[in-house]
Design an enzyme around this catalytic site. Structure first.
Site, PDB file in Angstrom:
ATOM      1  N   LYS A  63      12.841  51.906  35.810  1.00 51.14           N
ATOM      2  CA  LYS A  63      14.175  51.295  35.709  1.00 51.14           C
ATOM      3  C   LYS A  63      14.332  50.213  36.790  1.00 51.14           C
ATOM      4  O   LYS A  63      13.350  49.575  37.150  1.00 51.14           O
ATOM      5  CB  LYS A  63      15.267  52.374  35.773  1.00 51.14           C
ATOM      6  CG  LYS A  63      14.987  53.491  34.752  1.00 51.14           C
ATOM      7  CD  LYS A  63      16.122  54.437  34.523  1.00 51.14           C
ATOM      8  CE  LYS A  63      15.719  55.492  33.496  1.00 51.14           C
ATOM      9  NZ  LYS A  63      16.788  56.424  33.155  1.00 51.14           N
ATOM     10  N   HIS A 122      15.594  51.817  24.795  1.00 51.45           N
ATOM     11  CA  HIS A 122      16.069  52.827  25.750  1.00 51.45           C
ATOM     12  C   HIS A 122      17.597  52.925  25.643  1.00 51.45           C
ATOM     13  O   HIS A 122      18.279  51.924  25.442  1.00 51.45           O
ATOM     14  CB  HIS A 122      15.660  52.443  27.175  1.00 51.45           C
ATOM     15  CG  HIS A 122      15.882  53.555  28.135  1.00 51.45           C
ATOM     16  ND1 HIS A 122      17.127  53.820  28.673  1.00 51.45           N
ATOM     17  CD2 HIS A 122      15.055  54.510  28.610  1.00 51.45           C
ATOM     18  CE1 HIS A 122      17.029  54.880  29.453  1.00 51.45           C
ATOM     19  NE2 HIS A 122      15.787  55.318  29.431  1.00 51.45           N
ATOM     20  N   SER A 130      15.501  64.087  32.478  1.00 55.34           N
ATOM     21  CA  SER A 130      15.435  65.041  33.589  1.00 55.34           C
ATOM     22  C   SER A 130      14.166  65.900  33.604  1.00 55.34           C
ATOM     23  O   SER A 130      14.213  67.071  33.985  1.00 55.34           O
ATOM     24  CB  SER A 130      16.686  65.927  33.610  1.00 55.34           C
ATOM     25  OG  SER A 130      17.849  65.133  33.779  1.00 55.34           O
ATOM     26  N   GLY A 134      19.078  61.454  33.554  1.00 53.22           N
ATOM     27  CA  GLY A 134      19.618  61.287  34.903  1.00 53.22           C
ATOM     28  C   GLY A 134      20.710  62.287  35.251  1.00 53.22           C
ATOM     29  O   GLY A 134      21.381  62.151  36.268  1.00 53.22           O
ATOM     30  N   GLU A 194      19.822  53.121  27.783  1.00 52.17           N
ATOM     31  CA  GLU A 194      20.569  52.236  28.697  1.00 52.17           C
ATOM     32  C   GLU A 194      20.655  50.821  28.127  1.00 52.17           C
ATOM     33  O   GLU A 194      21.652  50.128  28.298  1.00 52.17           O
ATOM     34  CB  GLU A 194      19.914  52.254  30.094  1.00 52.17           C
ATOM     35  CG  GLU A 194      20.217  53.567  30.804  1.00 52.17           C
ATOM     36  CD  GLU A 194      19.118  54.051  31.752  1.00 52.17           C
ATOM     37  OE1 GLU A 194      18.275  53.245  32.165  1.00 52.17           O
ATOM     38  OE2 GLU A 194      19.105  55.265  32.043  1.00 52.17           O
ATOM     39  N   ASN A 236       9.235  55.509  33.745  1.00 48.84           N
ATOM     40  CA  ASN A 236      10.158  54.391  33.562  1.00 48.84           C
ATOM     41  C   ASN A 236      10.876  54.200  34.885  1.00 48.84           C
ATOM     42  O   ASN A 236      11.764  54.964  35.220  1.00 48.84           O
ATOM     43  CB  ASN A 236      11.145  54.705  32.423  1.00 48.84           C
ATOM     44  CG  ASN A 236      12.188  53.620  32.268  1.00 48.84           C
ATOM     45  OD1 ASN A 236      12.097  52.561  32.894  1.00 48.84           O
ATOM     46  ND2 ASN A 236      13.180  53.883  31.426  1.00 48.84           N
ATOM     47  N   GLU A 256      14.782  60.911  23.788  1.00 42.58           N
ATOM     48  CA  GLU A 256      15.531  61.079  25.032  1.00 42.58           C
ATOM     49  C   GLU A 256      16.993  61.337  24.696  1.00 42.58           C
ATOM     50  O   GLU A 256      17.762  60.396  24.456  1.00 42.58           O
ATOM     51  CB  GLU A 256      15.437  59.811  25.882  1.00 42.58           C
ATOM     52  CG  GLU A 256      14.028  59.415  26.260  1.00 42.58           C
ATOM     53  CD  GLU A 256      13.999  58.525  27.498  1.00 42.58           C
ATOM     54  OE1 GLU A 256      13.289  58.890  28.439  1.00 42.58           O
ATOM     55  OE2 GLU A 256      14.697  57.503  27.529  1.00 42.58           O
TER      56      GLU A 256
HETATM   57  P1  13P Z   1      15.450  60.801  34.052  1.00 39.30           P
HETATM   58  O1  13P Z   1      14.070  61.387  34.050  1.00 39.30           O
HETATM   59  O2  13P Z   1      15.835  60.214  35.382  1.00 39.30           O
HETATM   60  O3  13P Z   1      16.460  61.711  33.472  1.00 39.30           O
HETATM   61  O4  13P Z   1      15.391  59.508  33.066  1.00 39.30           O
HETATM   62  C1  13P Z   1      14.818  59.647  31.820  1.00 39.30           C
HETATM   63  C2  13P Z   1      14.666  58.303  31.229  1.00 39.30           C
HETATM   64  O5  13P Z   1      15.639  57.633  30.934  1.00 39.30           O
HETATM   65  C3  13P Z   1      13.309  57.782  31.030  1.00 39.30           C
HETATM   66  O6  13P Z   1      13.318  56.639  30.240  1.00 39.30           O
END
Ligand code: 13P
Length: 251
Positions: A11, A96, A214, A174, A98, A9, A168
């Site tokens: 982003k 997601h 992560s 992150g 976010e 992903n 997740e």
């Molecule tokens: P990270 O791997 O940067 O923690 O992000 C995970 C994520 O949100 C994948 O959709």
């Protein structure tokens, strides 16, 4: 046997030139990845078509990061399922954290998006996961169950072939903090149980459930080794070809 999947992903990262570089590096190393592993990348909207062109000769699939629940019309800033399919996206990430937290997407919005995506025969990576507060109160299973029941479980049994679930935990995204392999396994098994109870054990057994939060080359192996973990949805580490492919080679 369930499909093993590693999805990146990306982003809101990478302009066109940076993406071309990343894809070039990924393509150079594709030979090292076991054919059984499905690789997915999710560029931002403007880069979907160039990514599709670049990956034409490969088996890497392309997913969008979001999609409108509406077919077309006066929805400024939105992108429809037809548009995504037209530029080569065969899948879409929905729900997601976010999108849920920063853009206030509700379970009801997500249920509509799921419906639209399935009407267009798109594959869905449906994300669920609890916030830190819920984990502290040991309510994580309840939270995830609610997200699935409200956002996904209205689908027909025949549509499960289009669904991938990503667990997740929000506190692990992150942050550098990963769920322990045991915590991931526990939730993945719970999710499979929920699907078995609501649908059938056969369907539950076939759904790929990815872990996200992560994931990096240093921890992917022990997470992927868990029985109900079928791969990962990778954020930060998917922006580096070496790390992304090392993760893909961690089964
Ligand atoms: P990270 O791997 O940067 O923690 O992000 C995970 C994520 O949100 C994948 O959709």
């Amino acid at each position: 046997m369930r499909r093993k999947i590693v999805a990146g992903n990306w982003k809101m990262n990478g302009d066109l030139a940076e993406m071309e570089d990343l894809l070039g590096e990924i393509k150079n190393q594709l030979g090292s990845v076991d054919e059984e592993i499905t690789l997915i990348v999710s560029p931002p909207f403007p880069n979907l078509y160039p990514a599709f062109q670049s990956l034409r000769e490969t088996d890497v699939l392309i997913a969008a990061q979001n999609m409108s629940q509406h077919e077309k019309g006066a929805f400024t800033g939105e992108v429809s399922a037809d548009m995504l399919k037209g530029v080569g996206a065969k899948a879409v990430i929905l729900g997601h954290s976010e999108r849920r937290s920063l853009y206030h997407e509700t379970n009801k919005d997500l249920a509509e998006k799921v419906k639209t995506a399935l009407n267009h025969k798109m594959n869905i990576i449906f994300c669920v996961g609890e916030e830190l507060e819920s984990r502290k109160q040991n309510k994580q299973v309840k939270v995830v169950k609610h997200q699935l029941e409200e956002g996904l479980f209205h689908i027909n049994s025949k549509d499960w072939g289009h669904i991938i679930i990503a667990y997740e935990p929000v506190w692990a995204i992150g942050t550098g903090e990963t769920a322990s392999p045991a915590q991931a396994q526990e939730m993945h098994a719970e999710i499979r149980k929920m699907i078995a109870e609501k649908f059938t054990p056969e369907i539950a057994e076939k759904v790929s459930i990815l872990y996200g939060g992560s994931v990096k080359p240093a921890n992917a192996k022990e997470i992927f080794a868990k029985k109900d973990v079928d791969g990962g949805l990778i954020g930060g580490a998917s922006l580096k070809a070496d790390d992304f492919l090392a993760i893909a080679n961690s089964f």
